[in-house]
Scaffold this motif. Structure first.
Motif: not given
Length: 116
Positions: A29-45
């Protein structure tokens, strides 16, 4: 007998498990409450990070399951995914709408990969 190797393990889970040349990643997962594109990039990282830690990379992905809190985010997630995935390396992939544990998490990405 083939050994099982666990990486980044705590009481509850391992972030990666390797068995018989196959890598299993926990949901990322990415950072909670971040926009979906940010959460997606973070999860893929995180996927990139954990695969590299065991000697693999995204070109060796076999299957990916993407869980979304809202399927409305599907197109935005695919925009990030398409920029991240190298041409010709797409794994078998599924995507669905579910409730995800933890407040503010809108995406979870679960992967299985091979070792080169």
């Amino acid at each position: 007998m083939t050994d099982i190797k666990r990486f980044d393990t705590d009481l509850r889970m391992s972030q990666a498990v390797v068995h018989a040349q196959t890598v299993y990643l926990a949901g990322q997962c990415g950072t909670a409450h971040a926009p979906i594109d940010v959460q997606t990039r973070e999860a893929l990282a995180k996927v990139d990070h954990h695969l590299a830690a065991v000697g693999s990379d995204k070109t060796w992905l076999l299957t990916v399951t993407i869980w979304l809190v809202s399927i409305v985010d599907y197109d935005a997630v695919n925009t990030v995914w398409d920029a991240w995935m190298p041409p010709g390396a797409a794994p078998a992939r599924s995507c669905g709408e579910v409730q995800i544990g933890g407040d503010g998490y809108d995406i979870e990405i679960i992967c299985t990969a091979a070792l080169p």
